[in-house]
Each structure stands twice: as C-alpha cells, then as structure tokens.
Write a protein that holds these residues in place. Structure first.
Motif, PDB file in Angstrom:
ATOM      1  N   CYS A 228       7.115  -7.313   4.943  1.00  0.00           N
ATOM      2  CA  CYS A 228       6.744  -6.755   6.160  1.00  0.00           C
ATOM      3  C   CYS A 228       5.927  -5.359   5.718  1.00  0.00           C
ATOM      4  CB  CYS A 228       7.946  -6.193   6.820  1.00  0.00           C
ATOM      5  SG  CYS A 228       8.783  -7.521   7.754  1.00  0.00           S
ATOM      6  N   MET A 229       6.169  -4.677   4.459  1.00  0.00           N
ATOM      7  CA  MET A 229       5.722  -3.496   4.353  1.00  0.00           C
ATOM      8  C   MET A 229       4.517  -3.235   3.165  1.00  0.00           C
ATOM      9  SD  MET A 229       8.138   0.056   3.208  1.00  0.00           S
ATOM     10  CE  MET A 229       7.793  -0.280   1.332  1.00  0.00           C
ATOM     11  N   THR A 230       4.441  -4.151   2.601  1.00  0.00           N
ATOM     12  CA  THR A 230       3.298  -4.348   1.321  1.00  0.00           C
ATOM     13  C   THR A 230       1.810  -4.059   2.008  1.00  0.00           C
ATOM     14  OG1 THR A 230       4.418  -5.884  -0.162  1.00  0.00           O
ATOM     15  CG2 THR A 230       2.044  -5.845  -0.345  1.00  0.00           C
ATOM     16  N   PRO A 231       1.382  -4.702   3.091  1.00  0.00           N
ATOM     17  CA  PRO A 231       0.076  -4.103   3.584  1.00  0.00           C
ATOM     18  C   PRO A 231       0.092  -2.750   3.907  1.00  0.00           C
ATOM     19  CG  PRO A 231       0.561  -6.238   4.476  1.00  0.00           C
ATOM     20  CD  PRO A 231       2.008  -5.653   3.977  1.00  0.00           C
ATOM     21  N   PHE A 232       0.892  -2.017   4.232  1.00  0.00           N
ATOM     22  CA  PHE A 232       0.923  -0.504   4.991  1.00  0.00           C
ATOM     23  C   PHE A 232       1.134   0.092   3.534  1.00  0.00           C
ATOM     24  CE2 PHE A 232       2.731  -3.054   8.325  1.00  0.00           C
ATOM     25  CZ  PHE A 232       1.692  -2.564   9.457  1.00  0.00           C
ATOM     26  N   ASP A 233       1.745  -0.363   2.395  1.00  0.00           N
ATOM     27  CA  ASP A 233       2.020   0.439   1.202  1.00  0.00           C
ATOM     28  C   ASP A 233       0.573   0.294   0.403  1.00  0.00           C
ATOM     29  OD1 ASP A 233       3.487   1.416  -0.532  1.00  0.00           O
ATOM     30  OD2 ASP A 233       4.047  -0.292  -1.845  1.00  0.00           O
ATOM     31  N   VAL A 234      -0.167  -0.694   0.264  1.00  0.00           N
ATOM     32  CA  VAL A 234      -1.347  -0.668  -0.106  1.00  0.00           C
ATOM     33  C   VAL A 234      -2.294   0.448   0.364  1.00  0.00           C
ATOM     34  CG1 VAL A 234      -3.627  -1.874  -0.495  1.00  0.00           C
ATOM     35  CG2 VAL A 234      -1.455  -3.220  -0.958  1.00  0.00           C
ATOM     36  N   VAL A 235      -2.365   0.381   2.086  1.00  0.00           N
ATOM     37  CA  VAL A 235      -3.058   1.447   2.607  1.00  0.00           C
ATOM     38  C   VAL A 235      -2.334   2.918   2.553  1.00  0.00           C
ATOM     39  CG1 VAL A 235      -3.726   2.452   4.979  1.00  0.00           C
ATOM     40  CG2 VAL A 235      -4.064  -0.177   4.385  1.00  0.00           C
ATOM     41  N   SER A 236      -1.517   2.977   2.323  1.00  0.00           N
ATOM     42  CA  SER A 236      -0.717   4.260   1.979  1.00  0.00           C
ATOM     43  C   SER A 236      -1.389   4.827   0.577  1.00  0.00           C
ATOM     44  CB  SER A 236       0.573   4.224   2.145  1.00  0.00           C
ATOM     45  OG  SER A 236       1.323   5.525   2.127  1.00  0.00           O
ATOM     46  N   THR A 237      -1.057   3.996  -0.331  1.00  0.00           N
ATOM     47  CA  THR A 237      -1.607   4.465  -1.658  1.00  0.00           C
ATOM     48  C   THR A 237      -2.848   4.931  -1.629  1.00  0.00           C
ATOM     49  OG1 THR A 237       0.061   2.923  -2.663  1.00  0.00           O
ATOM     50  CG2 THR A 237      -1.486   3.497  -4.109  1.00  0.00           C
ATOM     51  N   ARG A 238      -3.815   4.094  -1.211  1.00  0.00           N
ATOM     52  CA  ARG A 238      -5.266   4.370  -1.172  1.00  0.00           C
ATOM     53  C   ARG A 238      -5.657   5.606  -0.510  1.00  0.00           C
ATOM     54  NH1 ARG A 238      -8.363  -1.514  -1.077  1.00  0.00           N
ATOM     55  NH2 ARG A 238      -7.250  -2.416  -3.029  1.00  0.00           N
ATOM     56  N   MET A 239      -5.083   5.736   0.559  1.00  0.00           N
ATOM     57  CA  MET A 239      -5.256   6.893   1.505  1.00  0.00           C
ATOM     58  C   MET A 239      -4.880   8.286   0.734  1.00  0.00           C
ATOM     59  SD  MET A 239      -6.423   6.594   4.565  1.00  0.00           S
ATOM     60  CE  MET A 239      -5.837   7.580   5.716  1.00  0.00           C
ATOM     61  N   TYR A 240      -3.601   8.268  -0.187  1.00  0.00           N
ATOM     62  CA  TYR A 240      -3.171   9.438  -0.582  1.00  0.00           C
ATOM     63  C   TYR A 240      -4.126   9.487  -1.821  1.00  0.00           C
ATOM     64  CZ  TYR A 240       1.165  10.257   1.525  1.00  0.00           C
ATOM     65  OH  TYR A 240       2.069  10.580   2.454  1.00  0.00           O
ATOM     66  N   ASN A 241      -4.475   8.670  -2.687  1.00  0.00           N
ATOM     67  CA  ASN A 241      -5.260   8.722  -3.967  1.00  0.00           C
ATOM     68  C   ASN A 241      -6.812   9.044  -3.914  1.00  0.00           C
ATOM     69  OD1 ASN A 241      -4.763   8.569  -6.923  1.00  0.00           O
ATOM     70  ND2 ASN A 241      -6.488   6.958  -6.763  1.00  0.00           N
ATOM     71  N   GLN A 242      -7.220   8.724  -2.686  1.00  0.00           N
ATOM     72  CA  GLN A 242      -8.872   8.941  -2.609  1.00  0.00           C
ATOM     73  C   GLN A 242      -9.131  10.358  -2.872  1.00  0.00           C
ATOM     74  OE1 GLN A 242     -10.561   8.745   1.343  1.00  0.00           O
ATOM     75  NE2 GLN A 242      -8.773   9.392   2.380  1.00  0.00           N
ATOM     76  N   LYS A 243     -10.298  10.647  -3.306  1.00  0.00           N
ATOM     77  CA  LYS A 243     -11.056  11.754  -3.573  1.00  0.00           C
ATOM     78  C   LYS A 243     -11.370  12.631  -2.166  1.00  0.00           C
ATOM     79  CE  LYS A 243     -14.747  13.926  -6.166  1.00  0.00           C
ATOM     80  NZ  LYS A 243     -15.846  13.690  -7.051  1.00  0.00           N
TER      81      LYS A 243
END
Length: 312
Positions: A228-243
């Motif tokens: 259930c969580m993996t798609p939201f996990d990917v988006v969260s990681t990218r949102m946090y890590n972006q410049k």
C-alpha cells in the motif's frame, strides 16, 4: 496530557527506535534505489544499483561499510517522534474504545480510520527528521550518486542548512507527501495488525499472552503495508530530496500531485515501485520488530503497574 498517555507515547517511540537500528541499512538502499533514474525513462540513465543485494555491495565498496548506517541519528529521532505520536495516539484511541463496534469487537473500518488519523499526527511531528535523514542517506561518492546531493553531513548541519534557506517552516517542506505516506502506511499497518492479532487470539493458535500472537500479526501487517505504501514512499523521498531555491521552493516538484504526474509520465507505473524489494525487506522486519517491541513493552508496563502502581 496524563501520565498513561505520556507513557504510551514513550513506549511507541522506544519500540520503533529499537527496530530502526536494525533496519536503517535497508532504508539507505531503498532511498538510493528510489532516487535512481528520477524522471528518466528506463534505459536512459546509468544503473548504479541493479537490485538490493547489488546496492549493498556497491555502497559498501564505494562509500564504505559505515555508509550503510548513514542518517541513523535523524532516523532514530524520526522513529521516536513519528512512531511515539503515531502509536501513542492509536493506543489512546483503542483505550477510548473508538476502534470497537457496538458489540465490543475490533472493527476493521474503525481501526483503519484510527490508524490513518494516528499516522497524520506522527508524520507531522517526524517530518523534519525524515527530510534530513533522506538528504544524508542520498549523499554518496560522485561515481554512484543519484538524485540531488546535499552538502551537509550531519543532522545539525542539515537543520541549519534547511533553516537558512527556508526558515522555520522550511523544516516542514514536503510534509504533505509525508502525511499521505504515513497515513496510508499507518492505516494499513495498524488496522491489519489489530484485526489479525484479534483473529489469531480468537483462534487460540498460541497461548493468549504469547508474543507469537503479535509476531504472526506483524508479519501479515508488514506485507500489506509494503504493497500500500511504496508509491507514496517514492513520492515522499523525491519531494524531500529535491533541490530548492533561496526561498525553499522545490526546483523539480511544486506539490505532491505534480510529483505523481511527472513520475508517471516519465517512468510509468513501475516508477512508483522503485525500491520495492528493499522496502519489503525493510518494512516487513521493521513492522515485525516495532510492533512486537511495542506489544511486549506495553505488556511489561502493565505487569509492572500491577505490582508497582504509579499514582500521581
């Protein structure tokens, strides 16, 4: 807040911290694989990490074995605050009878709603630590670098850097994605755990007070939460890590919806399941360890209270 509620928050946080120490290397691998090929079609980028085991090898060989515990300090703080508030809130709702139906039995729907609400609370308080953790775990040698590389190499430097560009509110940049991530994960995890444990106890597979009831329920919960969580996990990681720019605004994604759309357009549906294997390898044992630790700590506290009641 009364003493019992404070203790519930503390027990939930300690249980998650214990699990986090063991599963942090998998979190490092998962983060790197989720950022690999960000917004690039398959075959258009260099694959540094072919799979979870290869990622372990490459990170250990290039960055050193200690790199597999990058971000451990903010990860521990994140686990304590996020899961302290999440599990503490959830247990508070259970104690108030809000997860039971009119007959006093565990209601799956009410458990989902309680888990979702508890996840929102936990995600908000844990968000700053998760952001810095992501920055530190993504940071690597140039030859195997993926995603945006941040200069800070410690939690305190990370907070200072984020604060200098985005101010106090900048520490909560990406919290909307985190709330979605933890809400979905928490709702699926806690509701599955509570319902499965109640069912297993009812079947009397193990003795009523056995830790195996929690263990079996946690295994079931781990698989469900990963799916259930993996798609939201990917988006969260990218949102946090972006410049970000000088005002703390993201260079790549303006909001969660845009991150979902951009990822789907360039990477397809599979883009949301990058890092699926390490996510399962991390989430399943982390779920098992944290929920079993939580269950056992609460049981130990109940036993302690029976013999040494605390009166305030």
């Amino acid at each position: 807040m009364d003493t019992n509620k404070l203790i519930e928050f503390g027990l939930g946080g300690l249980a998650a911290c214990g699990a986090g120490v063991f599963t942090n290397p998998l979190e490092v691998v998962k983060t790197r694989m989720q950022l690999q090929g960000e917004l690039q079609a398959i075959g258009k980028y260099t694959v540094h990490y072919r799979n979870s085991f290869h990622a372990f090898y490459i990170i250990g060989k290039t960055d050193g074995l200690l790199a597999l515990q990058k971000g451990l300090v903010p990860a521990i703080y994140y686990q304590f605050f996020m899961n302290g508030f999440r599990l503490g809130t959830y247990q508070g709702l259970i104690n108030a009878g809000l997860t039971q139906d009119a007959n006093g039995k565990v209601s799956f729907v009410r458990s989902v709603m309680a888990g979702a609400f508890a996840g929102c609370v936990g995600a908000f308080f844990g968000s700053p630590f998760y952001m810095v953790k992501t920055h530190l775990q993504a940071r690597s040698a140039h030859s195997i670098a993926v995603g945006t590389q941040h200069d800070h190499d410690s939690m305190l430097k990370g907070f200072r850097c984020v604060y200098s560009t985005g101010g106090f509110l900048g520490l909560w940049r990406g919290v909307s994605a985190a709330i979605l991530r933890v809400t979905v994960g928490s709702a699926s995890q806690l509701s599955t755990f509570s319902t499965a444990k109640a069912y297993i106890v009812h079947l009397q597979v193990f003795p009523a007070e056995s830790w195996l009831n929690a263990f079996a329920a946690a295994i079931m919960s781990g698989f469900v939460v990963t799916a259930c969580m993996t798609p939201f996990d990917v988006v969260s990681t990218r949102m946090y890590n972006q410049k970000t720019d000088a005002y703390g605004k993201g260079h790549i994604y303006k909001n969660v919806l845009q991150c979902f759309v951009k990822t789907f357009r360039t990477e397809g549906l599979w883009g949301f399941y990058k890092g699926w294997a390490p996510s399962l390898m991390r989430l399943a044992p982390h779920t098992v360890l944290s929920l079993v630790f939580w269950d056992r700590l609460r049981d130990a506290y109940r036993r302690f209270q029976q013999h040494h009641p605390i009166e305030l």
